[in-house]
Design an enzyme around this catalytic site. Structure first.
Site, PDB file in Angstrom:
ATOM      1  CB  SER A  57       0.735  -8.497   8.594  1.00  0.00           C
ATOM      2  OG  SER A  57      -0.018  -7.610   7.825  1.00  0.00           O
ATOM      3  CG  ASN A  87      -1.395  -9.420  12.368  1.00  0.00           C
ATOM      4  OD1 ASN A  87      -2.611  -9.340  12.498  1.00  0.00           O
ATOM      5  ND2 ASN A  87      -0.725  -8.679  11.511  1.00  0.00           N
ATOM      6  CG  HIS A 137       1.907  -4.078  11.797  1.00  0.00           C
ATOM      7  ND1 HIS A 137       1.453  -5.041  12.667  1.00  0.00           N
ATOM      8  CD2 HIS A 137       1.108  -4.172  10.700  1.00  0.00           C
ATOM      9  CE1 HIS A 137       0.436  -5.672  12.123  1.00  0.00           C
ATOM     10  NE2 HIS A 137       0.209  -5.172  10.935  1.00  0.00           N
ATOM     11  CD  GLU A 151       2.190  -5.165  16.519  1.00  0.00           C
ATOM     12  OE1 GLU A 151       1.871  -5.910  17.459  1.00  0.00           O
ATOM     13  OE2 GLU A 151       2.296  -5.580  15.341  1.00  0.00           O
TER      14      GLU A 151
HETATM   15  N1  LIG Z   1      -4.889  -5.455   4.623  1.00  0.00           N
HETATM   16  C1  LIG Z   1      -4.725  -5.178   5.890  1.00  0.00           C
HETATM   17  O1  LIG Z   1      -5.684  -5.063   6.641  1.00  0.00           O
HETATM   18  C2  LIG Z   1      -3.356  -4.986   6.469  1.00  0.00           C
HETATM   19  C3  LIG Z   1      -3.246  -4.557   7.797  1.00  0.00           C
HETATM   20  C4  LIG Z   1      -1.959  -4.303   8.309  1.00  0.00           C
HETATM   21  C5  LIG Z   1      -0.849  -4.518   7.522  1.00  0.00           C
HETATM   22  N2  LIG Z   1      -1.002  -4.955   6.226  1.00  0.00           N
HETATM   23  C6  LIG Z   1       0.207  -5.140   5.428  1.00  0.00           C
HETATM   24  O2  LIG Z   1       0.309  -4.046   4.520  1.00  0.00           O
HETATM   25  C7  LIG Z   1       0.928  -4.497   3.310  1.00  0.00           C
HETATM   26  C8  LIG Z   1       0.022  -4.166   2.142  1.00  0.00           C
HETATM   27  O3  LIG Z   1      -1.212  -4.847   2.320  1.00  0.00           O
HETATM   28  P1  LIG Z   1      -2.533  -4.358   1.572  1.00  0.00           P
HETATM   29  O4  LIG Z   1      -3.660  -5.087   2.201  1.00  0.00           O
HETATM   30  O5  LIG Z   1      -2.553  -2.883   1.495  1.00  0.00           O
HETATM   31  O6  LIG Z   1      -2.270  -4.964   0.110  1.00  0.00           O
HETATM   32  P2  LIG Z   1      -3.054  -4.595  -1.238  1.00  0.00           P
HETATM   33  O7  LIG Z   1      -2.957  -5.818  -2.081  1.00  0.00           O
HETATM   34  O8  LIG Z   1      -4.376  -4.004  -0.953  1.00  0.00           O
HETATM   35  O9  LIG Z   1      -2.153  -3.428  -1.877  1.00  0.00           O
HETATM   36  C9  LIG Z   1      -0.829  -3.625  -2.292  1.00  0.00           C
HETATM   37  C10 LIG Z   1      -0.483  -2.554  -3.323  1.00  0.00           C
HETATM   38  O10 LIG Z   1       0.901  -2.649  -3.638  1.00  0.00           O
HETATM   39  C11 LIG Z   1       1.043  -2.421  -5.016  1.00  0.00           C
HETATM   40  N3  LIG Z   1       2.316  -2.976  -5.469  1.00  0.00           N
HETATM   41  C12 LIG Z   1       2.631  -4.252  -5.770  1.00  0.00           C
HETATM   42  N4  LIG Z   1       3.922  -4.341  -6.138  1.00  0.00           N
HETATM   43  C13 LIG Z   1       4.440  -3.081  -6.045  1.00  0.00           C
HETATM   44  C14 LIG Z   1       5.713  -2.523  -6.286  1.00  0.00           C
HETATM   45  N5  LIG Z   1       6.738  -3.269  -6.679  1.00  0.00           N
HETATM   46  N6  LIG Z   1       5.885  -1.182  -6.124  1.00  0.00           N
HETATM   47  C15 LIG Z   1       4.832  -0.405  -5.723  1.00  0.00           C
HETATM   48  N7  LIG Z   1       3.609  -0.891  -5.475  1.00  0.00           N
HETATM   49  C16 LIG Z   1       3.403  -2.208  -5.631  1.00  0.00           C
HETATM   50  C17 LIG Z   1      -0.181  -3.079  -5.647  1.00  0.00           C
HETATM   51  O11 LIG Z   1      -0.422  -2.574  -6.959  1.00  0.00           O
HETATM   52  C18 LIG Z   1      -1.269  -2.703  -4.647  1.00  0.00           C
HETATM   53  O12 LIG Z   1      -1.889  -1.479  -4.965  1.00  0.00           O
HETATM   54  C19 LIG Z   1       1.214  -5.981   3.503  1.00  0.00           C
HETATM   55  O13 LIG Z   1       2.517  -6.152   3.960  1.00  0.00           O
HETATM   56  C20 LIG Z   1       0.214  -6.378   4.563  1.00  0.00           C
HETATM   57  O14 LIG Z   1       0.611  -7.511   5.301  1.00  0.00           O
HETATM   58  C21 LIG Z   1      -2.225  -5.180   5.677  1.00  0.00           C
END
Ligand SMILES: NC(=O)c1ccc[n+]([C@@H]2O[C@H](COP(=O)([O-])OP(=O)(O)OC[C@H]3O[C@@H](n4cnc5c(N)ncnc54)[C@H](O)[C@@H]3O)[C@@H](O)[C@H]2O)c1
Length: 290
Positions: free
Chosen positions: A119, A190, A140, A152
């Site tokens: 993000s 963001n 992104h 993005e």
């Molecule tokens: N939540 C949002 O709305 C959103 C929006 C845009 C971007 N993002 C970005 O997306 C990314 C993920 O966010 P999220 O909200 O999906 O997080 P989340 O916590 O919901 O999911 C993360 C997942 O990664 C897994 N994980 C952790 N370590 C790992 C590894 N070493 N290998 C494989 N899997 C692993 C976890 O078990 C979990 O299932 C972040 O960089 C976040 O900034 C999130």
């Protein structure tokens, strides 16, 4: 390069959504996470998205089944070995993203492109230590990726032109809208969104006005499609906290989140995904937990 098979690493909130989008565009996709329950949660989320489309008459059950059959899941990184593009969607910490990209180096083909769904973090920094930093770019997606069309596309200092072209054409192929943005903390969306969210958090703390009232006020004013507190719960407060910290370090205290987010994260109230956040989701409908 044409992407015939894609991978997604991390089956959480975003990883599952992104894998759904890829399968929906009829590209085979492998979804990998560290544990079987995490992978299963991701698969379930994807099935729910398809089921909703079927329920709303947007596709038939058999079309949904065909798309679902393009999804495979695994807890083994090696399952990504024959992908042309892998998107990492692991939690928003630089050390973890660096470590994951280094691990991918040893299982991916040399031609495979790595996209990060970060993000706000630096693509340049997360690609440092990789044997092939030129193949790493920001991709992104926004929550919920199954609905939101903007993506993005971010180049780090080492990202090659070929990598960017592969990412841009892949994003177009999966029916999203790629926008090339400059690498800076928070990129465009963001940086703007979090500035507003920090301000509304400060307002709540200063005035004691309830989160629900502030969500209602911003919604009623037509300012946003979702109130800021409900949105933060959807995004995940742990993610919001990490993004705020990145932006505060880069741009100063105007991006600080105050105590409201940090205190909830400390007690495991991460939003919708944990059942509590600014609102309580355990009873079904969201309740203002204040
Ligand atoms: N939540 C949002 O709305 C959103 C929006 C845009 C971007 N993002 C970005 O997306 C990314 C993920 O966010 P999220 O909200 O999906 O997080 P989340 O916590 O919901 O999911 C993360 C997942 O990664 C897994 N994980 C952790 N370590 C790992 C590894 N070493 N290998 C494989 N899997 C692993 C976890 O078990 C979990 O299932 C972040 O960089 C976040 O900034 C999130």
């Amino acid at each position: 390069m044409f992407v015939l098979k894609a991978g997604v690493l991390g089956a959480g909130t975003m990883g599952a959504e992104i894998a759904q989008v890829i399968s929906f565009a009829e590209v085979p996709v492998v979804l990998v996470d560290i544990s079987a329950p995490a992978v299963e949660r991701g698969r379930k989320r994807i099935e729910e998205i398809y089921q909703r489309r079927v329920d709303r008459g947007r596709m038939t059950a058999s079309q949904a089944q065909d798309r679902l059959s393009l999804l495979t899941t695994s807890t083994d990184l090696a399952a990504l070995g024959d992908c042309d593009l892998v998107i990492e969607a692991v939690p928003e910490t630089l050390d973890l993203k660096r470590q994951v990209i280094r691990s991918l180096d040893s299982v991916l083909s040399p031609l495979c492109v790595i996209g990060s769904n970060t993000s706000a973090l630096s693509i340049t920094a997360m690609a440092e230590g990789s044997r092939q930093p030129g193949r790493v770019a920001g991709v992104h997606f926004f929550f919920p990726a199954s609905v939101m069309r903007l993506v993005e596309v971010v180049s780090g200092e080492a990202t090659t032109a070929d990598t960017v072209e592969t990412v841009v054409s892949f994003v177009t192929d999966i029916r999203k809208i790629p926008v090339r943005v400059k690498e800076c903390p928070g990129f465009v969306v963001n940086r703007v969104l979090m500035a507003a969210m920090s301000e509304v958090l400060r307002y709540a703390e200063e005035t004691g006005v309830s989160f629900a009232d502030l969500d209602r006020a911003t919604l009623a004013g037509g300012l946003v499609p979702m109130g800021p507190f409900g949105l933060a719960d959807q995004l995940g407060l742990d993610i919001v906290k990490e993004v705020q910290a990145t932006l505060e370090a880069a741009y100063g205290p105007r991006f600080g989140g105050g105590a409201a987010v940090a205190e909830r994260v400390a007690r495991g109230a991460l939003g919708v995904k944990s059942g509590h956040g600014f609102y309580d989701y355990t009873g079904g409908a969201a309740d203002d937990g204040r």
